[in-house]
Design a protein around this motif. Structure first.
Motif, PDB file in Angstrom:
ATOM      1  N   ARG A  94       0.849  -1.179   0.000  1.00  0.00           N
ATOM      2  CA  ARG A  94       0.000   0.000   0.000  1.00  0.00           C
ATOM      3  C   ARG A  94       0.885   1.229   0.000  1.00  0.00           C
ATOM      4  NH1 ARG A  94      -3.386  -1.245  -2.213  1.00  0.00           N
ATOM      5  NH2 ARG A  94      -5.253  -2.275  -1.636  1.00  0.00           N
ATOM      6  N   MET A  96       1.050   4.818   1.454  1.00  0.00           N
ATOM      7  CA  MET A  96       0.403   5.597   2.509  1.00  0.00           C
ATOM      8  C   MET A  96       1.231   6.835   2.826  1.00  0.00           C
ATOM      9  SD  MET A  96      -0.890   2.694   5.179  1.00  0.00           S
ATOM     10  CE  MET A  96      -2.357   1.756   4.809  1.00  0.00           C
ATOM     11  N   GLU A  97       0.547   7.845   3.337  1.00  0.00           N
ATOM     12  CA  GLU A  97       1.243   9.037   3.797  1.00  0.00           C
ATOM     13  C   GLU A  97       1.508   8.873   5.286  1.00  0.00           C
ATOM     14  OE1 GLU A  97       0.453  13.724   4.322  1.00  0.00           O
ATOM     15  OE2 GLU A  97      -0.055  12.851   2.380  1.00  0.00           O
ATOM     16  N   VAL A  98       2.786   8.912   5.616  1.00  0.00           N
ATOM     17  CA  VAL A  98       3.213   8.725   7.005  1.00  0.00           C
ATOM     18  C   VAL A  98       3.997   9.965   7.422  1.00  0.00           C
ATOM     19  CG1 VAL A  98       4.508   7.256   8.602  1.00  0.00           C
ATOM     20  CG2 VAL A  98       3.435   6.228   6.581  1.00  0.00           C
ATOM     21  N   ARG A 102       5.483   9.944   1.748  1.00  0.00           N
ATOM     22  CA  ARG A 102       4.876   8.731   1.204  1.00  0.00           C
ATOM     23  C   ARG A 102       5.758   7.535   1.520  1.00  0.00           C
ATOM     24  NH1 ARG A 102       3.130  10.411  -4.854  1.00  0.00           N
ATOM     25  NH2 ARG A 102       5.362  10.198  -5.037  1.00  0.00           N
ATOM     26  N   ALA A 103       5.093   6.447   1.826  1.00  0.00           N
ATOM     27  CA  ALA A 103       5.800   5.216   2.165  1.00  0.00           C
ATOM     28  C   ALA A 103       5.039   4.038   1.582  1.00  0.00           C
ATOM     29  CB  ALA A 103       5.902   5.064   3.679  1.00  0.00           C
ATOM     30  N   THR A 105       3.811   0.398   2.509  1.00  0.00           N
ATOM     31  CA  THR A 105       3.535  -0.424   3.677  1.00  0.00           C
ATOM     32  C   THR A 105       3.015  -1.775   3.198  1.00  0.00           C
ATOM     33  OG1 THR A 105       1.233   0.305   3.852  1.00  0.00           O
ATOM     34  CG2 THR A 105       2.891   1.647   4.984  1.00  0.00           C
ATOM     35  N   LYS A 145      -3.096   6.509   0.510  1.00  0.00           N
ATOM     36  CA  LYS A 145      -4.022   6.449   1.629  1.00  0.00           C
ATOM     37  C   LYS A 145      -3.352   7.022   2.872  1.00  0.00           C
ATOM     38  CE  LYS A 145      -6.265   2.309  -0.235  1.00  0.00           C
ATOM     39  NZ  LYS A 145      -7.176   3.005  -1.044  1.00  0.00           N
ATOM     40  N   TYR A 147      -1.972   6.975   6.594  1.00  0.00           N
ATOM     41  CA  TYR A 147      -1.399   5.862   7.326  1.00  0.00           C
ATOM     42  C   TYR A 147      -2.423   5.285   8.294  1.00  0.00           C
ATOM     43  CZ  TYR A 147       1.464   2.863  10.162  1.00  0.00           C
ATOM     44  OH  TYR A 147       1.948   1.757  10.806  1.00  0.00           O
ATOM     45  N   GLU A 149      -2.715   2.582  11.425  1.00  0.00           N
ATOM     46  CA  GLU A 149      -1.920   1.872  12.427  1.00  0.00           C
ATOM     47  C   GLU A 149      -1.933   0.364  12.175  1.00  0.00           C
ATOM     48  OE1 GLU A 149      -1.955   1.197  17.210  1.00  0.00           O
ATOM     49  OE2 GLU A 149      -2.775   3.067  16.414  1.00  0.00           O
ATOM     50  N   TYR A 151       0.095  -1.137   9.899  1.00  0.00           N
ATOM     51  CA  TYR A 151       0.700  -1.441   8.607  1.00  0.00           C
ATOM     52  C   TYR A 151       2.202  -1.188   8.718  1.00  0.00           C
ATOM     53  CZ  TYR A 151      -3.649  -1.960   6.024  1.00  0.00           C
ATOM     54  OH  TYR A 151      -4.851  -2.414   5.557  1.00  0.00           O
ATOM     55  N   VAL A 153       5.750  -0.162   7.894  1.00  0.00           N
ATOM     56  CA  VAL A 153       6.362   0.649   6.837  1.00  0.00           C
ATOM     57  C   VAL A 153       7.595  -0.085   6.344  1.00  0.00           C
ATOM     58  CG1 VAL A 153       7.512   2.829   6.306  1.00  0.00           C
ATOM     59  CG2 VAL A 153       5.499   2.817   7.795  1.00  0.00           C
TER      60      VAL A 153
END
Length: 159
Positions: A94, A96-98, A102-103, A105, A145, A147, A149, A151, A153
């Protein structure tokens, strides 16, 4: 996209990524106009709602078990075959914005990948998949998406 690391037969038998409950319905894939039209050609009663320049399924009802099945899922698999949305082609990865970055996960629900060493999953990303994923996210920011919790990274974007 994941054929080097994910067994297609296991995916076809599992299909867990195509069924959502009330808690993970936010995970439904984001579709381009083109893929939305292909689904409507084969399943005209499917309803969509706009999402940041793309489309997601309109989820109003769950079955007796509290589940929503992807309208593109048939008894023999996905009706879209090799034209699945990007979200589906990279799942269980996925974007995700962390913390403003962006990362990539990984969803813990996919036993096939989640039970592998994280180093193997990261190495596969470093072989070029992460570049493809982040490039697609550049062109289609609607797939990123927030972030969620739980998932893990695996890799942050180098920007």
């Amino acid at each position: 996209m994941l054929k080097k690391i994910l067994d297609g037969k296991s995916c076809a038998e599992c299909r867990l990524c195509c069924v959502f409950d009330r808690y993970d319905v936010w995970e439904t894939p984001v579709f381009t106009d083109e893929i939305k039209e292909k689904i409507l050609e084969k399943n005209p009663q499917t309803e969509f709602t706009p999402k940041d320049g793309g489309w997601i399924f309109k989820v109003d009802e769950f079955d007796d078990e509290g589940l929503f099945s992807c309208p593109a899922l048939t008894p023999t698999g996905c009706m879209l075959e090799d034209e699945k949305p990007f979200d589906c082609r990279i799942w269980p990865y996925r974007v995700m914005e962390v913390g403003g970055r962006r990362a990539i996960t990984i969803a813990s629900i996919c036993d096939e990948l989640y039970n592998r060493p994280l180093s193997q999953l990261v190495e596969f990303l470093k072989e070029g998949l992460s570049e493809d994923i982040f490039a697609y996210a550049d062109a289609h920011p609607e797939i990123v998406k927030p972030y969620f919790e739980g998932y893990p990274v695996l890799i942050f974007e180098n920007k």
